[in-house]
Design an enzyme around this catalytic site. Structure first.
Site, short mmCIF file in Angstrom:
data_model
loop_
_atom_site.label_atom_id
_atom_site.label_comp_id
_atom_site.label_asym_id
_atom_site.label_seq_id
_atom_site.Cartn_x
_atom_site.Cartn_y
_atom_site.Cartn_z
N GLY B 260 36.85 29.94 45.07
CA GLY B 260 36.09 30.97 45.22
C GLY B 260 36.14 32.06 44.25
CB VAL B 264 37.55 35.63 48.76
CG1 VAL B 264 38.36 35.36 49.77
CG2 VAL B 264 36.75 36.54 49.32
CD GLU B 282 41.75 25.06 41.11
OE1 GLU B 282 40.91 26.11 39.73
OE2 GLU B 282 42.73 24.39 40.70
CB CYS B 317 33.89 27.56 39.04
SG CYS B 317 34.58 25.97 39.25
#
Lengths: 490, 550
Positions: B260, B264, B282, B317
């Protein structure tokens, strides 16, 4: 003990760190020649200052020179030599296999340095625990700040004064100090923090690292058990007891993260084991408990009191079967053996980290597996046994940083084995290639070429492309050819 | 990924029969209120987390009141899974294989439903969904099934003369009960949700998967399918948003694997610190694409489009975030890009069936805000069309957006592609290095020297030369970030390793005892130790015999 960045009085922390970052950015620390020159300089430092180091260790911990060489200088020397001889191999990119589908292409994993790393070390092996990770960080091409433990002040000061004379001080700095300095350091953004110490401080270190998303390696400790199975041969028994005594009171008088914490033994063999332990203690350290030789003292007043409190509990005191002599002035505690102290006493719930050795008796030695599993995972587990089935059970049913059969602490000397904990005993590992990897990022590099394009990768999507992708992922090359020819197997 | 995903509005989801909406309050900074769609019955949850406090308002349909997953439920779930792990069953090779086969079977039999869920959440084109999600998950499963016995085998390690006689090996053991928190952009896929589960199972752990609430259909389906196909005593799905995640994070896990945003990521790491739990993060970042003028431009552009718009519409991502090229070359690049986009998605890309949409209203707004900023909107070369009702934004290319704008500071995670120009291509290194380390960096060039310099001077999770995103389908390469793009890696054997502890095992015999190890210490022992350390056999023999070469 003064604190601050050695050799740069009047210069702030920010400025020192800026210099270190600048050096890293310049690319100098990445070259193999720089890394090798620093490792060689470190070896020179050790050789030329051997006596001073022995003296500092004597001052901080009362370590005998042979012990100091075995556990500190020797370790550093071995690590640096190993790194020097393996560095080119470690630095070389590793080829990765690619499926035919990717043709033409090549893939590799390239180790790259992380950047500026912080190494926070402990007082019990103030030289090796400091320099061993530094060797890893240098080998991987990082710039480094080393913060030695303030609880071993002579060693801390020695490192702070000699390192700038030998190593590149634009890339490697020693910062001395206590809690306050550590806090200041932890507020900075590092590319890696390597910490050796207690699990309570480790939580603080990791929380601080979270703010900057800094990866951490935590080398903690735990209650390392010895499973002492009955050995039928008397000579084996003798060797085993020697190794236990050497492993418990040898390295820093039990103040070691992989030192023996307690021994598990079958009831019927307990008294024999205790007798042999006593005999060996006398042989190693002398008959007169007030004038023991060849043994380190307790590091400081604080730890001395902590250890003393562990055996204050009357139920615990009653369980002492050997030793127990305490000399507050010399900060010395005699090798002490306890038989079945209460399991809920502090001595059996906390890491002892000192010369007290509880012997816990079990009906059957196989119960030791359950005993160990009901406690936090230790950094090391030792078992003296010749029973192969039992060995296999220990390996598959317990969890610990490492397992050593029939010896104590020697796993630390194997550069081919990763050294590190699991669960409460920490995470991340080092030694040899593992140190290098610990301070490196393995960058995946895939190289493609412009010819041979697989059109079905691209939209607009249609059934042909869908079929193509299905076959491609199965690496079904025959199917792909049939599909391309307009044939189908269905 | 999704640098913004904690960004206030995200935790709003529509899930089957009940609607839930949350509001995060960052006490010092902002205080945003969200309209709550259904307000029949309201519950308020308070939970604090390190530096910020969230308060959640749950709106639950009266006829479908679900039990709230709170700390107690999390604790009892943990207890159950720990019991299961401690029983040792997840450690056996057979259990691992059965579960992996279960996943394989689940995908084979329920492919239609999975594709349907993905279409619901992201209106993902079937071929794209198949390519990026289903087949990769299957591939990961297959390779784990094939390689598992090999992975599980202890690796022999060399021993040195210091410990002679001995043998050493490194054994992989499962960590215990692990938590996998996955993102919404590939909710099913090998990449981000089921792939780490495969790694965790292969390594013999008990697993809790928390799929993203932002892709509710996929989350719901995963929960249903896991129950049906996998061993529920050891593998679970917990659905939910912030409160559920917070309850989960209170527990002591043996590993947390999070995919994410970096924001966070920090919260997860701080929560993990309390229990000394190792983590894999990740994350994402702004993945740059450097384009040299000497390339086969058509191929290069197609590959960039494939990674940007044909892969979840830029919501990945590893998606190209921005392009750097030379001033002279930029117009050519833009022309070809315009042409190729038309080839792929037609004259009117807003009507194309071949592109995913934006995941949610919130992300749609975030993206349009990026575009509407001063100094940005006038840099649009083409694209910019938007349709809020269908959550679509046309492929949008911008030229020379100023560096201090939001779009150049934050990860874009959507169909917008800024192109920066430099005089000389080497200057691109400075541009990239002045930003946080990205998860991936791409270079298109025929210049070998430039390849070398790019690889050596730029730090990124992974690098791909002359293509985009393909590197993450290579299971022999570790996939993971560095710096702001995260820590730890996975895929193939690396997934197995991520969820394993490498236990060092040393076996000694009782012979070969050297008294030099033990006190009383003498000068001769010191000399012997030094010689032993040198590893020189002749010197050792001499020292043992009492001679010396000095």
């Amino acid at each position: 003990m003064g604190s601050g960045v050695n050799g740069m009085e009047g210069r702030g922390l920010d400025e020192s760190l800026a210099e270190l970052r600048q050096t890293f950015r310049s690319g100098k620390t990445r070259t193999a020649s720089w890394r090798k020159s620093q490792l060689k300089a470190l070896l020179r430092l050790i050789h030329e200052n051997e006596d001073k180091i022995f003296e500092a260790l004597k001052h901080d911990l009362g370590k005998h020179a042979v012990e100091a060489y075995r556990d500190e200088l020797g370790v550093v020397e071995k690590s640096a030599n190993n790194s020097l001889s393996c560095l080119d191999e470690w630095m070389a990119p590793k080829k990765s296999k690619l499926p035919l589908l990717f043709f033409p292409a090549s893939a590799q994993v390239l180790p790259e340095p992380l950047g500026l790393v912080l190494i926070l070390t402990s007082w019990n092996f103030p030289i090796s625990m400091a320099l061993d990770p530094v060797i890893g960080a240098i080998s991987a091409g990082n710039s480094v700040v080393l913060k030695p433990s303030e609880q071993a002040p002579a060693c801390s000061s020695l490192l702070a004064h000699t390192i700038p004379l030998y190593l590149d001080s634009k890339a490697i700095k020693v910062i001395e100090g206590g809690k306050e300095i550590s806090q200041q350091l932890l507020e900075q953004k590092w590319d890696k923090i390597f910490f050796t110490g207690s699990s309570s401080v480790a939580r603080i270190v990791m929380s601080a690292a979270a703010k900057h998303l800094t990866p951490v390696t935590l080398e903690l400790g735990g209650k390392c058990p010895v499973i002492y199975d009955h050995l039928s041969s008397p000579s084996d028994t003798e060797v085993a007891v020697k190794r236990i005594v050497g492993g418990k009171w040898g390295p820093c008088n039990g103040q070691a993260c992989i030192g023996v914490d307690y021994v598990l033994v079958e009831e019927k063999y307990a008294s024999q084991a205790i007798e042999m332990l006593k005999k060996t203690i006398k042989k190693f350290y002398g008959e007169n408990p007030e004038q023991l030789q060849n043994i380190s003292r307790i590091v400081n007043e604080h730890h001395f009191q902590r250890l003393r409190n562990l055996i204050k509990d009357p139920l615990v005191a009653d369980s002492i079967v050997h030793g127990g002599l305490i000399d507050e002035e010399k900060l010395f505690i005699e090798p002490t053996i306890l038989l079945d102290p209460p399991l809920d006493a502090d001595i059996m719930t906390e890491e002892i980290f000192g010369p007290l050795l509880p012997i816990i008796t079990l009906k059957n030695i196989e119960e030791s597996i359950e005993f160990i599993n009901s406690r936090p995972k230790p950094l090391a587990l030792y078992a003296f046994t010749k029973n192969e089935a039992f060995k296999r059970r220990i390996l598959s049913e317990t969890s610990s940083g490492s397992v050593t059969f029939n010896d104590i602490m020697v796993q630390f000397l194997c550069d081919t084995l990763p050294f590190g904990g699991v669960g409460e005993s920490g995470f991340g590992s080092y030694h040899g290639k593992y140190s290098f990897d610990n301070f490196s990022h393995g960058k995946a590099v895939l190289q493609r070429y412009f010819f041979l394009e697989l059109e079905p990768r691209f939209p607009p999507w249609n059934d042909f492309k869908m079929n193509f992708i299905r076959l491609a992922y199965k690496f079904d090359y025959l199917g792909l050819i049939l599909l391309l020819l307009g044939l189908s197997r269905d | 990924m999704g640098t913004l995903s904690v960004n206030l509005l995200h935790f709003c989801s529509v899930d089957g029969g009940y609607t839930r909406s949350l509001r995060n309050q960052f006490p010092k900074k902002r205080n945003l209120l969200l309209p709550i769609p259904v307000l029949n019955k309201q519950k308020r949850l308070q939970f604090a987390h390190s530096s910020f406090i969230c308060s959640a308002a749950l709106a639950v349909m009266p006829d479908e009141i679900k039990k709230v997953f709170d700390i107690e439920s999390a604790a009892s779930l943990m207890k159950e899974l720990r019991g299961s792990f401690n029983s040792g069953k997840t450690k056996s090779y057979e259990w691992r294989i059965t579960q992996l086969k279960g996943i394989e079977k689940m995908i084979d039999e329920r492919e239609k439903e999975i594709l349907e869920a993905l279409r619901k959440d992201l209106s993902k084109p079937e071929a794209e969904a198949f390519m990026s999600e289903i087949s990769m998950t299957k591939g990961a499963c297959k390779s784990a099934l094939k390689e598992l016995s090999h992975w599980m085998k202890p690796k022999k390690a060399k021993t040195s003369i210091t410990t002679y006689p001995s043998s050493a090996e490194i054994m992989s053991e499962p960590l215990g009960v692990v938590l996998i928190i996955s993102p919404w952009n590939f909710p099913f896929c090998q990449l981000l949700s089921v792939d780490p589960v495969i790694g965790a199972i292969a390594a013999g752990n008990a697993v809790v998967l928390k799929p993203s609430e932002i892709a509710p259909a996929a989350s719901n389906l995963l929960s249903k399918l896991f129950e049906e196909y996998l061993d529920n005593s050891s593998i679970r799905v917990v659905e939910g948003a912030v409160p559920e995640t917070t309850a989960l994070l209170e527990q002591k896990w043996d590993k947390i694997f999070y995919t994410g945003s970096s924001r966070v990521g920090r919260i997860i790491m701080a929560a993990a610190a309390k229990h000394l739990t190792p983590i894999t993060l990740e994350l994402g970042g702004k993945c740059p694409v450097v384009v040299d003028s000497n390339v086969n431009l058509q191929v290069a552009v197609r590959r960039i489009i494939a990674g940007k718009w044909a892969c979840n519409d830029g919501q990945a991502c590893v998606a190209p975030d921005y392009i750097i090229t030379t001033k002279d070359f930029a117009p050519k690049l833009i022309d070809v890009m315009r042409h190729e986009l038309e080839e792929f998605f037609g004259k009117n890309p807003m009507e194309s069936e071949d592109m995913s949409r934006i995941v949610s209203v919130q992300h749609f707004k975030r993206l349009t805000n990026l575009l509407d900023e001063d100094n940005v909107s006038d840099k649009i070369i083409f694209g910019g069309q938007r349709d809020e009702n269908r959550l679509k934004i046309a492929p949008t290319v911008l030229l020379d957006v100023p560096e201090d704008t939001e779009i150049m500071r934050e990860e874009i995670f959507g169909p917008l592609l800024p192109i920066l120009t430099v005089e000389k291509l080497e200057e691109s290194f400075n541009v990239i290095n002045s930003k946080p380390k990205p998860l991936a960096a791409y270079l298109f060039s025929e210049n070998k020297q430039l390849h070398k310099d790019f690889v050596n001077n730029i730090s990124a999770g992974g690098m791909l030369i002359n293509d985009t995103i393909l590197h993450l389908t290579v299971s022999s390469l570790p996939f993971g970030g560095v710096g702001e793009s995260g820590m730890g890696s996975y895929h193939g054997k690396f997934s197995f390793d991520t969820f394993s502890h490498k236990k060092a095992v040393l076996c000694r015999g009782f012979g070969g005892e050297s008294s030099a190890r033990y006190p009383p210490y003498t000068p001769r022992k010191l000399k012997l130790l030094k010689t032993l350390n040198s590893g020189n056999i002749l010197s050792i023999l001499l020292a043992l015999l009492g001679f010396s070469k000095d």
